[in-house]
Structure formats: structure tokens, C-alpha cells
Motif scaffolding. Structure first.
Motif, PDB file in Angstrom:
ATOM      1  N   TRP A 218       0.888  -1.150   0.094  1.00 45.06           N
ATOM      2  CA  TRP A 218      -0.028   0.118  -0.078  1.00 45.06           C
ATOM      3  C   TRP A 218       0.760   1.317  -0.129  1.00 45.06           C
ATOM      4  O   TRP A 218       0.533   1.946  -0.831  1.00 45.06           O
ATOM      5  CB  TRP A 218      -0.930   0.076   1.178  1.00 45.06           C
ATOM      6  CG  TRP A 218      -1.642  -1.422   1.383  1.00 45.06           C
ATOM      7  CD1 TRP A 218      -1.665  -2.110   2.376  1.00 45.06           C
ATOM      8  CD2 TRP A 218      -2.565  -1.646   0.299  1.00 45.06           C
ATOM      9  NE1 TRP A 218      -2.330  -3.204   2.231  1.00 45.06           N
ATOM     10  CE2 TRP A 218      -2.962  -3.103   0.911  1.00 45.06           C
ATOM     11  CE3 TRP A 218      -3.237  -1.617  -0.911  1.00 45.06           C
ATOM     12  CZ2 TRP A 218      -3.932  -3.841   0.471  1.00 45.06           C
ATOM     13  CZ3 TRP A 218      -4.252  -2.145  -1.270  1.00 45.06           C
ATOM     14  CH2 TRP A 218      -4.555  -3.542  -0.824  1.00 45.06           C
ATOM     15  N   GLY A 219       2.020   1.263   0.770  1.00 46.90           N
ATOM     16  CA  GLY A 219       3.046   2.253   0.791  1.00 46.90           C
ATOM     17  C   GLY A 219       3.322   2.520  -0.648  1.00 46.90           C
ATOM     18  O   GLY A 219       3.577   3.755  -1.000  1.00 46.90           O
ATOM     19  N   LEU A 220       3.998   1.565  -1.434  1.00 49.23           N
ATOM     20  CA  LEU A 220       4.409   1.790  -2.850  1.00 49.23           C
ATOM     21  C   LEU A 220       3.307   2.327  -3.686  1.00 49.23           C
ATOM     22  O   LEU A 220       3.453   3.151  -4.404  1.00 49.23           O
ATOM     23  CB  LEU A 220       4.665   0.347  -3.326  1.00 49.23           C
ATOM     24  CG  LEU A 220       5.299   0.439  -4.843  1.00 49.23           C
ATOM     25  CD1 LEU A 220       6.429   1.282  -4.771  1.00 49.23           C
ATOM     26  CD2 LEU A 220       5.543  -0.928  -5.366  1.00 49.23           C
ATOM     27  N   MET A 221       1.881   1.744  -3.548  1.00 50.59           N
ATOM     28  CA  MET A 221       0.989   2.153  -4.482  1.00 50.59           C
ATOM     29  C   MET A 221       0.578   3.653  -4.314  1.00 50.59           C
ATOM     30  O   MET A 221       0.486   4.396  -4.955  1.00 50.59           O
ATOM     31  CB  MET A 221      -0.485   1.447  -4.182  1.00 50.59           C
ATOM     32  CG  MET A 221      -1.739   1.676  -4.931  1.00 50.59           C
ATOM     33  SD  MET A 221      -3.031   0.737  -4.804  1.00 50.59           S
ATOM     34  CE  MET A 221      -3.424   1.259  -2.921  1.00 50.59           C
ATOM     35  N   PHE A 222       0.463   4.021  -2.742  1.00 53.47           N
ATOM     36  CA  PHE A 222       0.065   5.470  -2.560  1.00 53.47           C
ATOM     37  C   PHE A 222       1.316   6.438  -2.868  1.00 53.47           C
ATOM     38  O   PHE A 222       1.132   7.471  -3.371  1.00 53.47           O
ATOM     39  CB  PHE A 222      -0.281   5.737  -1.096  1.00 53.47           C
ATOM     40  CG  PHE A 222      -1.506   5.110  -0.596  1.00 53.47           C
ATOM     41  CD1 PHE A 222      -2.530   5.231  -1.470  1.00 53.47           C
ATOM     42  CD2 PHE A 222      -1.721   4.067   0.377  1.00 53.47           C
ATOM     43  CE1 PHE A 222      -3.803   4.492  -1.292  1.00 53.47           C
ATOM     44  CE2 PHE A 222      -2.819   3.556   0.759  1.00 53.47           C
ATOM     45  CZ  PHE A 222      -4.068   3.593  -0.282  1.00 53.47           C
ATOM     46  N   ALA A 223       2.463   6.016  -2.580  1.00 59.41           N
ATOM     47  CA  ALA A 223       3.601   6.751  -3.136  1.00 59.41           C
ATOM     48  C   ALA A 223       3.883   6.958  -4.537  1.00 59.41           C
ATOM     49  O   ALA A 223       4.106   8.046  -4.968  1.00 59.41           O
ATOM     50  CB  ALA A 223       5.090   6.159  -2.615  1.00 59.41           C
ATOM     51  N   MET A 224       3.400   6.027  -5.509  1.00 65.61           N
ATOM     52  CA  MET A 224       3.377   6.332  -6.768  1.00 65.61           C
ATOM     53  C   MET A 224       2.337   7.157  -7.230  1.00 65.61           C
ATOM     54  O   MET A 224       2.240   7.941  -7.978  1.00 65.61           O
ATOM     55  CB  MET A 224       3.226   4.841  -7.416  1.00 65.61           C
ATOM     56  CG  MET A 224       4.461   3.910  -7.207  1.00 65.61           C
ATOM     57  SD  MET A 224       3.965   2.147  -7.963  1.00 65.61           S
ATOM     58  CE  MET A 224       3.233   2.600  -9.545  1.00 65.61           C
ATOM     59  N   LEU A 225       1.130   7.044  -6.683  1.00 66.29           N
ATOM     60  CA  LEU A 225      -0.167   7.858  -6.919  1.00 66.29           C
ATOM     61  C   LEU A 225       0.117   9.067  -6.606  1.00 66.29           C
ATOM     62  O   LEU A 225      -0.190  10.059  -7.391  1.00 66.29           O
ATOM     63  CB  LEU A 225      -1.305   7.207  -6.420  1.00 66.29           C
ATOM     64  CG  LEU A 225      -1.922   5.899  -7.179  1.00 66.29           C
ATOM     65  CD1 LEU A 225      -2.809   5.321  -6.052  1.00 66.29           C
ATOM     66  CD2 LEU A 225      -2.056   6.077  -8.446  1.00 66.29           C
ATOM     67  N   CYS A 231       8.317   2.721  -9.421  1.00 69.51           N
ATOM     68  CA  CYS A 231       8.148   1.769  -9.265  1.00 69.51           C
ATOM     69  C   CYS A 231       9.028   0.702  -9.979  1.00 69.51           C
ATOM     70  O   CYS A 231       9.531   0.880 -10.933  1.00 69.51           O
ATOM     71  CB  CYS A 231       6.882   1.160  -9.566  1.00 69.51           C
ATOM     72  SG  CYS A 231       6.332  -0.481  -9.340  1.00 69.51           S
ATOM     73  N   ARG A 232       9.804  -0.207  -9.261  1.00 70.93           N
ATOM     74  CA  ARG A 232      10.746  -1.088  -9.743  1.00 70.93           C
ATOM     75  C   ARG A 232      10.072  -2.691  -9.959  1.00 70.93           C
ATOM     76  O   ARG A 232       8.913  -2.657  -9.017  1.00 70.93           O
ATOM     77  CB  ARG A 232      11.993  -1.323  -8.845  1.00 70.93           C
ATOM     78  CG  ARG A 232      12.673   0.058  -8.489  1.00 70.93           C
ATOM     79  CD  ARG A 232      13.758  -0.320  -7.693  1.00 70.93           C
ATOM     80  NE  ARG A 232      13.722  -1.053  -6.380  1.00 70.93           N
ATOM     81  CZ  ARG A 232      13.393  -0.588  -5.338  1.00 70.93           C
ATOM     82  NH1 ARG A 232      13.377   0.827  -5.166  1.00 70.93           N
ATOM     83  NH2 ARG A 232      13.266  -1.307  -4.359  1.00 70.93           N
ATOM     84  N   LEU A 233      10.584  -3.247 -10.647  1.00 69.79           N
ATOM     85  CA  LEU A 233      10.158  -4.638 -11.099  1.00 69.79           C
ATOM     86  C   LEU A 233      10.314  -5.535  -9.780  1.00 69.79           C
ATOM     87  O   LEU A 233       9.269  -6.182  -9.486  1.00 69.79           O
ATOM     88  CB  LEU A 233      10.819  -5.274 -12.266  1.00 69.79           C
ATOM     89  CG  LEU A 233      10.222  -6.589 -12.827  1.00 69.79           C
ATOM     90  CD1 LEU A 233       8.840  -6.369 -13.114  1.00 69.79           C
ATOM     91  CD2 LEU A 233      11.140  -7.199 -13.705  1.00 69.79           C
ATOM     92  N   THR A 234      11.066  -5.389  -9.066  1.00 70.67           N
ATOM     93  CA  THR A 234      11.746  -6.210  -7.862  1.00 70.67           C
ATOM     94  C   THR A 234      10.419  -5.781  -6.727  1.00 70.67           C
ATOM     95  O   THR A 234      10.107  -6.647  -5.958  1.00 70.67           O
ATOM     96  CB  THR A 234      13.087  -6.018  -7.316  1.00 70.67           C
ATOM     97  OG1 THR A 234      13.142  -4.553  -7.286  1.00 70.67           O
ATOM     98  CG2 THR A 234      14.230  -6.418  -8.255  1.00 70.67           C
TER      99      THR A 234
END
Length: 289
Positions: A218-225, A231-234
Motif C-alpha cells: 500500500w505504501g508503494l501504491m500511494f507513493a506512486m499515485l 516503481c521497480r520490477l523487484t
């Protein structure tokens, strides 16, 4: 409750003060950590909350997690390591907070405080049938204003933000800003606390805490949005691994139980029915509180 029954009110107010203090330290340290490391990186540390809760239960309560939960915890840790591999995004907050203390240390301390809050919350159960009525709602309702008060006091004592600047920022806020802040507090703090305390009446903290392992996703998703972080593939692969391991114990318990609606247990004289779900796993008799 405090007016009509002071003894019953104390049984709610005193635990609420203790839990609010842990949560205030967790939030304050998290804010300072976000000034030094990226939001997605900070969420990686918070994902370890479940493991810290399991360690606390093992050390202080003598509770050993079951093999499925232990394997799921190992899998989530591997996912967290993979998630944090390679160069990450930079921080976006005010780096001057907390002086020269590394952001990773602040994030780890925040995780520890959050784990202590969760571990102690699992022990705050109604003493009798009279207290069970609205217990979770009352405990969560008391915590919300206490967390706000403690956070202001902590920042004033630590000198991270001056009292004058806090008052100036509060006076500059519009009614719409206050409404947004109140909605954020209710949705991001009040409601999760209510659901968490209610979940502890059905399953132990070591199992419930696995949901925190999904924090990086969720942190990655919100940080991206909202923050424009890349976003990295790994990170995507690690996110899938974390989600799978967090859901595995619930799915395993449901399959082992034959896909039934749940099991019934007695706790503090209250009959409760365990309902299986992905977020809070179904508990067979040996897990029942």
C-alpha cells in the motif's frame, strides 16, 4: 460511561491512555522518519510489526507461533528484503527533524511502538459481559483525542516543532482543512483501531499482525499515485510475495476447517463466532482466545 459508572469508565480510560501513548510515539517517530527516508522505504519497516508482535508474545507471554504462521512470517520477511533491494527513492519530507538520527532508526523505533500498541491492545479485553457492550468502540473513541493530545505534547517536548508554529498552522487552517484532518483521523486511525480491537476478540495478535506485512504494498501504491515515486520490477514481485504470505495462514486455516463459516469460542463469558477472512485469519480451537 464515565458519568454513570466511574469504575467502568476507568476500565476503559486507563487502557486507552496507555495505548494512545504507544500510538503517539509511533506516529511522531514515523513523521520524523519520513523526513529522512522515502515513504515506501518507511513502510518496509512498518511491515515488520507482525514479527515484532510475535517476538513480544514469545518473550513475555511464552506463546510460540504455529508452523504455518511462522513460515508465513519468514516469507513476508523475504519479501520485505526483496522489496527494499537496490537503490530506492529519496525522501520528500523535512529532513531537519530529529537532527542527526538516521531515518532507519526512527522508522524501526516507530515500528516497535506500533507493535507494543498492538500487543497491549490484544490484552485489553472486556472483563465481563457488562463491559463487552461497546467495549471496542469506547476504547477506540477514547484513543483518538488522546493520540492527538499526546502527539502535540511530544512534539512540543522534543522541540521538533515549536508551539508557536503549531498554533500558527492551526489558525491558518480553513474549515475544509479541519474537515479533511478529522476525516483522515477517523478513517486512518479511529476505524482501524476499532477493527483491530474487535479482531483481537476472535484471533490472537500473532496471527492478526500479519496484515501489517502488506504495508509496503500500500505504501508503494500511494507513493506512486500521490508522491510520484518510481516503481521497480523487484518491488512488484516482492509485493506479490508479501500478499501471498500474509494471506496463506488464513487460507490454510479455512481449508483445514473444511471451509466452514468458523468456530465458536468462549472468552470472558462472551460467545463469539470466528469468521474466516484474508485479512484476519480464521482461528481453529487451539487459536481461540
Amino acid at each position: 460511561v464515565l458519568v454513570r459508572n466511574r469504575a467502568r469508565g476507568r476500565r476503559i480510560l486507563l487502557p486507552a491512555c496507555e495505548l494512545a501513548l504507544f500510538l503517539s510515539f509511533a506516529f511522531s517517530l514515523q513523521i520524523m522518519a519520513l523526513g529522512k527516508i522515502a515513504a515506501s522505504s518507511c513502510s518496509v519497516f512498518l511491515a515488520c510489526t507482525g514479527v515484532v508482535v510475535q517476538v513480544l508474545e514469545l518473550v513475555f507471554d511464552g506463546k510460540v507461533v504455529s508452523p504455518p504462521v511462522g513460515l508465513a512470517s519468514i516469507g513476508t520477511l523475504l519479501g520485505i528484503v526483496l522489496f527494499n533491494a537496490g537503490p530506492g527513492p529519496v525522501a520528500t519530507g523535512p529532513a531537519e527533524l530529529a537532527g542527526g538520527v538516521p531515518g532507519e532508526v526512527l522508522a524501526l523505533l516507530s515500528t516497535t511502538c506500533l507493535a507494543l500498541h498492538m500487543w497491549r491492545s490484544s490484552k485489553k479485553q472486556p472483563a465481563d459481559e457488562e463491559d463487552s457492550e461497546g467495549f471496542a468502540l469506547a476504547l477506540a473513541s477514547f484513543q483518538c483525542p488522546l493520540v492527538l493530545l499526546f502527539c502535540v505534547l511530544l512534539h512540543a517536548m522534543m522541540g521538533t516543532v515549536s508551539t508557536q508554529s503549531m498554533l500558527a498552522a492551526a489558525s491558518a487552517m480553513t474549515p475544509g482543512s479541519w474537515a479533511q484532518a478529522a476525516a483522515c483521523g477517523l478513517l486512518c486511525t479511529g476505524l482501524p483501531m476499532l477493527l483491530e480491537i474487535s479482531a483481537f476478540q476472535l484471533v490472537p495478535a500473532s496471527l492478526t499482525s500479519l496484515i501489517y506485512a502488506t504495508t509496503p504494498v500500500w505504501g508503494l501504491m500511494f507513493a506512486m499515485l500521490f508522491l510520484g515515486e518510481p516503481c521497480r520490477l523487484t518491488s512488484c514481485g516482492a509485493g506479490l510475495l508479501i500478499l501471498a504470505c500474509a494471506a496463506a495462514p488464513s487460507l490454510w486455516q479455512t481449508r483445514r476447517g473444511g471451509g466452514s463459516a468458523g468456530t465458536t469460542s468462549e472468552h470472558c463469558g462472551i460467545s463469539t463466532t470466528t469468521v474466516p477472512s484474508v485479512a484476519v485469519a480464521a482461528s481453529p480451537p487451539r487459536y481461540a482466545l
